[in-house]
Design an enzyme around this catalytic site. Structure first.
Site, PDB file in Angstrom:
ATOM      1  N   GLU A 265     -45.213  18.303  -3.501  1.00  0.00           N
ATOM      2  CA  GLU A 265     -44.261  19.103  -2.707  1.00  0.00           C
ATOM      3  C   GLU A 265     -44.728  19.197  -1.244  1.00  0.00           C
ATOM      4  O   GLU A 265     -44.543  20.215  -0.579  1.00  0.00           O
ATOM      5  CB  GLU A 265     -44.148  20.486  -3.340  1.00  0.00           C
ATOM      6  CG  GLU A 265     -42.878  21.259  -3.084  1.00  0.00           C
ATOM      7  CD  GLU A 265     -41.607  20.464  -3.253  1.00  0.00           C
ATOM      8  OE1 GLU A 265     -41.410  19.856  -4.320  1.00  0.00           O
ATOM      9  OE2 GLU A 265     -40.790  20.464  -2.309  1.00  0.00           O
TER      10      GLU A 265
HETATM   11  C1  LIG Z   1     -48.349  14.929 -10.657  1.00  0.00           C
HETATM   12  C2  LIG Z   1     -47.447  14.633  -9.527  1.00  0.00           C
HETATM   13  C3  LIG Z   1     -46.131  15.041  -9.572  1.00  0.00           C
HETATM   14  C4  LIG Z   1     -45.259  14.732  -8.522  1.00  0.00           C
HETATM   15  N1  LIG Z   1     -43.932  15.052  -8.627  1.00  0.00           N
HETATM   16  C5  LIG Z   1     -43.061  14.523  -7.737  1.00  0.00           C
HETATM   17  C6  LIG Z   1     -41.647  14.621  -7.943  1.00  0.00           C
HETATM   18  O1  LIG Z   1     -41.181  15.240  -8.902  1.00  0.00           O
HETATM   19  N2  LIG Z   1     -40.830  14.003  -7.061  1.00  0.00           N
HETATM   20  C7  LIG Z   1     -41.300  13.311  -5.993  1.00  0.00           C
HETATM   21  O2  LIG Z   1     -40.500  12.767  -5.245  1.00  0.00           O
HETATM   22  N3  LIG Z   1     -42.623  13.224  -5.747  1.00  0.00           N
HETATM   23  C8  LIG Z   1     -43.517  13.799  -6.595  1.00  0.00           C
HETATM   24  N4  LIG Z   1     -44.861  13.689  -6.389  1.00  0.00           N
HETATM   25  C9  LIG Z   1     -45.332  13.029  -5.184  1.00  0.00           C
HETATM   26  C10 LIG Z   1     -46.005  13.971  -4.203  1.00  0.00           C
HETATM   27  O3  LIG Z   1     -45.076  14.836  -3.623  1.00  0.00           O
HETATM   28  C11 LIG Z   1     -46.768  13.096  -3.186  1.00  0.00           C
HETATM   29  O4  LIG Z   1     -47.869  12.513  -3.871  1.00  0.00           O
HETATM   30  C12 LIG Z   1     -47.236  13.874  -1.998  1.00  0.00           C
HETATM   31  O5  LIG Z   1     -46.155  14.322  -1.242  1.00  0.00           O
HETATM   32  C13 LIG Z   1     -48.166  13.064  -1.092  1.00  0.00           C
HETATM   33  O6  LIG Z   1     -47.678  11.760  -0.861  1.00  0.00           O
HETATM   34  P1  LIG Z   1     -48.630  10.504  -1.123  1.00  0.00           P
HETATM   35  O7  LIG Z   1     -49.217  10.638  -2.476  1.00  0.00           O
HETATM   36  O8  LIG Z   1     -47.891   9.261  -0.810  1.00  0.00           O
HETATM   37  O9  LIG Z   1     -49.810  10.679  -0.081  1.00  0.00           O
HETATM   38  P2  LIG Z   1     -49.819  10.128   1.427  1.00  0.00           P
HETATM   39  O10 LIG Z   1     -48.544  10.466   2.099  1.00  0.00           O
HETATM   40  O11 LIG Z   1     -50.248   8.716   1.418  1.00  0.00           O
HETATM   41  O12 LIG Z   1     -50.971  11.021   2.067  1.00  0.00           O
HETATM   42  C14 LIG Z   1     -52.376  10.732   1.892  1.00  0.00           C
HETATM   43  C15 LIG Z   1     -53.192  11.726   2.722  1.00  0.00           C
HETATM   44  O13 LIG Z   1     -52.868  11.567   4.122  1.00  0.00           O
HETATM   45  C16 LIG Z   1     -52.447  12.801   4.665  1.00  0.00           C
HETATM   46  N5  LIG Z   1     -51.404  12.550   5.667  1.00  0.00           N
HETATM   47  C17 LIG Z   1     -50.309  11.763   5.558  1.00  0.00           C
HETATM   48  N6  LIG Z   1     -49.583  11.811   6.681  1.00  0.00           N
HETATM   49  C18 LIG Z   1     -50.218  12.650   7.520  1.00  0.00           C
HETATM   50  C19 LIG Z   1     -49.967  13.152   8.830  1.00  0.00           C
HETATM   51  N7  LIG Z   1     -48.871  12.802   9.506  1.00  0.00           N
HETATM   52  N8  LIG Z   1     -50.850  14.014   9.379  1.00  0.00           N
HETATM   53  C20 LIG Z   1     -51.928  14.424   8.690  1.00  0.00           C
HETATM   54  N9  LIG Z   1     -52.219  13.998   7.450  1.00  0.00           N
HETATM   55  C21 LIG Z   1     -51.382  13.133   6.870  1.00  0.00           C
HETATM   56  C22 LIG Z   1     -51.925  13.618   3.486  1.00  0.00           C
HETATM   57  O14 LIG Z   1     -51.988  15.013   3.729  1.00  0.00           O
HETATM   58  C23 LIG Z   1     -52.888  13.180   2.388  1.00  0.00           C
HETATM   59  O15 LIG Z   1     -54.069  13.936   2.451  1.00  0.00           O
HETATM   60  C24 LIG Z   1     -45.742  14.038  -7.392  1.00  0.00           C
HETATM   61  C25 LIG Z   1     -47.088  13.658  -7.327  1.00  0.00           C
HETATM   62  C26 LIG Z   1     -47.928  13.925  -8.380  1.00  0.00           C
HETATM   63  C27 LIG Z   1     -49.351  13.433  -8.302  1.00  0.00           C
END
Ligand SMILES: Cc1cc2nc3c(=O)[nH]c(=O)nc-3n(C[C@H](O)[C@H](O)[C@H](O)COP(=O)(O)OP(=O)(O)OC[C@H]3O[C@@H](n4cnc5c(N)ncnc54)[C@H](O)[C@@H]3O)c2cc1C
Length: 592
Positions: free
Chosen positions: A442
């Protein structure tokens, strides 16, 4: 692990004595018709029964068994389908839903407390109705009347569930680069093609149908976040008469193997020319999704609080029971070989940190929920606008601060158990594993902090912040003298936050890195200051009633602990913020 008992006494205290919510409801005609203090108490009492009696007992078995994927179908752990049916039949999925389509129409401040109970009882279970309620909110706010009539009643009734499909393998935080496509069809529908990952409740055996809300791009969409549209994609198509039709090619390719929330199905979803219907305007999908997100984000914050509460209940029971060593001041349980560990200062520090964080979080989440209710139901446009701005400001704080404290408190709860905290059968390690995701999904907590600092504080030129700061100052300056032990440190904390906010606003003018460098610690200073306001309000409601029952004495003791031991954390956090961004950029990427 202790059975879960909903903290009904504290919930009633927050609603009736701290915030006097019945007065707010009486002022909002849409709520005055459906809820008063007695209805609210009855609803919470019933929610306490279903969560404690039906859902909590499945928490550990659900963790052990997990969800299973076979040939595209997902089965939830034993007992989940039956418990979900009971929960749905009680009307709990639609507790905050629009009565026009069969929802119960309760204010968010009530449904938030119900959410706390459900998530404390079983975080994995809680995700299914939470995603459904969130999807309903988006549909209710943005979908056509036809879609609302066709889908909302069964979703509120819990016969169908919802999912939220945003994330793709290459696009998580940055949704502007999603690739899922939506091709318009002659009949007004769309064909949706693409892969979504990490989709909570994308597939399961709890309901007859699953309604996916999917972000996708139209063929002529502009690049970036302004080219995203929102679609409703049902697992089974729905016939004109409401019966289920053909299976839509929206299928689950696999489920993830995770650190926690094992009973929540986290799915890879493949959309292969699946039939979808647009929700809201083309290219305005992110805005439509944000309606859902403010509610979901508060809900995720509440998951942090809920985990802390569950952990605390077990930790207190254990600390009263477990005997080890003697109290520093001499034996307390003289008839025993050692004293209960609750006599030791460090065990008390952990328990009180948990208690202060949980009760502060309960008050704060209720406060934010009241802002959501005012924003939704007030008939006065000025009042509504202020509440909307408060929601915008406080939602990232609620999501990130409550979940960061959720991890801290569950780790304390585990630590109180010593070695037994590391052993599965006691349940504390599950709470630590389960709560960890709340800081990530989220929108990660880092992104919440950027949202607070960048979009809400700097973006509004400090105007949103001023609403909140002015309210706290008016309260602290107008409070009676017997509250001074709480209001004086509160005044100092808000003066510190004022100064820090101005400092960051100023520094951000010259260096674009300053906001991102300050944001996480800033959010924490904000959170501790907001909790100081909550604790001062709670102290006001409890003061003078200490003699009546232990509840109030305990409340005041915890308030004093909060101001003495937790609020001072703002000083080191403030110093970190003021160290600026320079030290973050001393290394180039190769030097890490
Ligand atoms: C168990 C689980 C359930 C989930 N449920 C859902 C769901 O129901 N629907 C859905 O759509 N998604 C869902 N997600 C996805 C979840 O919302 C994302 O994993 C999350 O938003 C982070 O995206 P990412 O994993 O691609 O990380 P990334 O976006 O790759 O981020 C990696 C790191 O970089 C940091 N970062 C990225 N951009 C920036 C920036 N501009 N400035 C500073 N730091 C930054 C982030 O904070 C993080 O620490 C789920 C994930 C999990 C693991």
């Amino acid at each position: 692990m202790a059975d879960y008992k909903a903290p009904l006494r504290d919930m009633r205290f927050v609603l009736n004595e701290v915030f006097e919510v019945a007065k707010l409801w009486a002022d909002l005609p849409a709520l005055a018709e459906v809820v008063d203090a007695d209805t609210a108490a009855a609803i919470l009492e019933e929610a306490g029964k279903v969560t404690g009696g039906v859902i909590a007992p499945l928490n550990r078995s659900g963790d052990e068994e997990g969800c299973q994927w076979k040939d595209g179908a997902v089965s939830t752990p034993a007992g989940f389908p039956e418990a979900y049916k009971t929960f749905a039949e009680g009307g709990w999925v639609g507790v905050g839903g629009d009565p026009v389509y069969g929802g119960m129409g309760m204010p968010k401040v009530i449904s938030a407390q119900v959410e706390e109970m459900v998530n404390a009882a079983n975080l994995s279970f809680g995700l299914y109705p939470m995603l459904t309620a969130g999807a309903c909110l988006s549909l209710n706010a943005h979908a056509s009347e036809e879609l609302k009539e066709k889908y909302l009643p069964n979703m509120y009734a819990g016969v169908w569930a919802g999912s939220m499909c945003l994330t793709e393998p290459h696009a998580g935080t940055d949704l502007g680069i999603i690739r899922t496509k939506a091709e318009p069809q002659a009949d007004g529908s769309y064909k949706i093609t693409g892969t979504k990952i990490f989709i909570t409740g994308g597939e399961h055996d709890l309901t007859e149908n699953i309604i996916h809300l999917v972000l996708a791009k139209l063929p002529d969409a502009p690049a970036g976040p302004k080219g995203i549209s929102l679609f409703l994609v049902p697992k089974f198509l729905v016939n004109e008469d409401g019966s289920l039709g053909a299976r839509n090619p929206a299928t689950c390719g696999s489920i993830e193997h995770k650190m926690g929330i094992q009973a929540s199905a986290t799915c890879v979803m493949n959309f292969d020319e699946a039939v979808g219907y647009i929700v809201g305007e083309p290219n305005k999908g992110l805005a439509a999704m944000f309606t859902m997100m403010n509610y979901e984000r508060l809900g995720v914050g509440i998951q942090g609080l809920a985990s802390g509460e569950r952990s605390y209940q077990s930790a207190v029971e254990y600390a009263r029971d477990r005997i080890q060593s003697r109290a520093p001041t001499g034996p307390v349980a003289k008839d025993k070989a050692a004293d209960p560990i609750i006599v030791h200062p460090d065990v008390r520090r952990m328990l009180l940190t948990m208690k202060a964080a949980n009760e502060g979080g309960r008050a704060f989440s209720s406060y934010v929920a009241m802002q959501l209710d005012t924003a939704k139901f007030s008939e006065d446009a000025t009042v509504r606008k202020r509440a909307e701005e408060m929601v915008a400001l406080l939602t990232p704080v609620a999501k990130a601060f409550l979940t960061d404290l959720g991890l801290e408190t569950t780790v304390h709860g585990q630590q109180v158990f010593g070695g037994h905290g590391f052993i599965r059968e006691w349940g504390q390690e599950q709470l630590v594993r389960d709560v960890r995701i709340t800081q990530i999904y989220e929108g990660t907590n880092g992104i919440q902090a950027l949202d607070l600092m960048g979009r809400k504080v700097v973006g509004s030129g400090g105007a949103f912040y001023k609403h909140f700061a002015d309210e706290i100052k008016a309260f602290a300056n107008g409070a009676s003298a017997d509250l001074a032990e709480f209001t004086e440190p509160l005044k100092a904390a808000i003066a510190n936050l004022d100064e820090l906010t101005a400092w960051v606003l100023d520094r951000a003018k010259n260096n674009p890195n300053e906001i991102g460098a300050a944001s996480v610690e800033y959010l924490h200073v904000f959170g501790y200051t907001a909790y100081a306001y909550m604790w001062a309000l709670m102290a006001r409601a409890a003061l003078g009633k200490e003699g009546q029952d232990d509840f109030y004495a305990s409340k005041l003791g915890t308030a004093r602990f909060y101001f003495a031991r937790l609020l001072p954390r703002i000083h080191s956090l403030t110093a970190s913020v003021k160290a600026g961004s320079e030290s973050l950029y001393l290394l180039d990427a190769a030097q890490f």
